[in-house]
Design an enzyme around this catalytic site. Structure first.
Site, PDB file in Angstrom:
ATOM      1  N   ALA A  49       0.844  -1.198   0.000  1.00  0.00           N
ATOM      2  CA  ALA A  49       0.000   0.000   0.000  1.00  0.00           C
ATOM      3  C   ALA A  49       0.878   1.247   0.000  1.00  0.00           C
ATOM      4  CB  ALA A  49      -0.915   0.012   1.233  1.00  0.00           C
ATOM      5  N   GLU A  50       0.443   2.266  -0.748  1.00  0.00           N
ATOM      6  CA  GLU A  50       1.262   3.468  -0.927  1.00  0.00           C
ATOM      7  C   GLU A  50       1.533   4.222   0.368  1.00  0.00           C
ATOM      8  OE1 GLU A  50      -1.973   4.168  -4.011  1.00  0.00           O
ATOM      9  OE2 GLU A  50      -1.515   2.468  -2.726  1.00  0.00           O
ATOM     10  N   ASN A  51       0.674   4.022   1.366  1.00  0.00           N
ATOM     11  CA  ASN A  51       0.905   4.758   2.612  1.00  0.00           C
ATOM     12  C   ASN A  51       2.003   4.125   3.465  1.00  0.00           C
ATOM     13  OD1 ASN A  51      -0.943   2.631   2.961  1.00  0.00           O
ATOM     14  ND2 ASN A  51      -1.724   3.484   4.855  1.00  0.00           N
TER      15      ASN A  51
END
Length: 221
Positions: A49-51
């Site tokens: 996930a990009e976070n």
């Protein structure tokens, strides 16, 4: 009209067939988030996930959510053994370096050339493009899961996107509730039909022309 739960799971199950053991996979919000539920149980896959999470596990049970642990869409997730956290810049560096094997995204429109428009309908408030632009360019394989038509019955697979592009010529595979298309040099190629739909219905609901695979697969879930 939105999709029923079963159709959403049908698309997620078909997308899961593209994932192989050992891959790093990024999932968009919506239907793509259902993909882990349909994965081969013996596979070890790192969901990214990009976070800043690599190694996301299944959705937590109600009441067992961790308020500090969510995916890029803000939904609660779990972490598998061996998973890791990093800052968002490092998570994006993984994408830009080409370390993500597959990204599975929703979309508003896809063109016959594989152009992706999935981030904004002009005039509507949106949080921003997010990681879709990088993922579309840098993931080794880009899979779109979406309704074949929008809520007004207009085709979402089009000759040319009318909505602002996220990225051009990036989509490899389109999976809808009607059919599966591969994006090849000559344009779109129909490779699979979902039961009970037939070829005429797909032609009627697709704005652009497409070629048809010699050995078309009929899928019924």
């Amino acid at each position: 009209m939105g999709m029923g739960v079963d159709i959403r799971n049908m698309l997620a199950r078909r997308a899961a067939e593209e994932i192989q053991n050992g891959m790093v996979v990024n999932l968009g919000i919506g239907i793509p988030s259902l993909v882990p539920n349909h994965l081969n149980k013996n596979f070890r896959v790192m969901f990214h996930a990009e976070n800043g999470i690599t190694g996301m596990g299944p959705t937590p049970r109600k009441g067992e959510e961790d308020e500090n642990l969510c995916n890029a869409g803000g939904f609660p997730v779990t972490l598998n053994p061996g998973g890791s956290y990093c800052d968002s810049a490092t998570a994006f560096a993984m994408i830009r370096k080409g370390r993500v094997d597959i990204t599975i995204l929703g979309s508003l429109q896809v063109s016959e050339k594989g152009d992706l428009a999935n981030w904004i309908v002009p005039g509507k408030r949106v949080p921003g493009m997010g990681g879709a632009m990088e993922l579309a360019q840098k993931a080794k394989k880009v899979i779109v899961l979406m309704n074949h038509c929008d809520k007004n019955g207009m085709p979402k697979i089009v000759k040319k996107c009318t909505l602002p592009l996220t990225s051009s010529s990036c989509v490899d595979l389109i999976i809808t509730e009607l059919a599966v298309f591969r994006v090849i040099d000559k344009g779109l190629q129909l490779t699979e039909l979902f039961s009970p739909y037939n070829l005429n219905e797909v032609i009627k609901k697709t704005e652009c022309e497409f070629t048809i695979s010699e050995n078309i697969r009929k899928v019924s879930y």
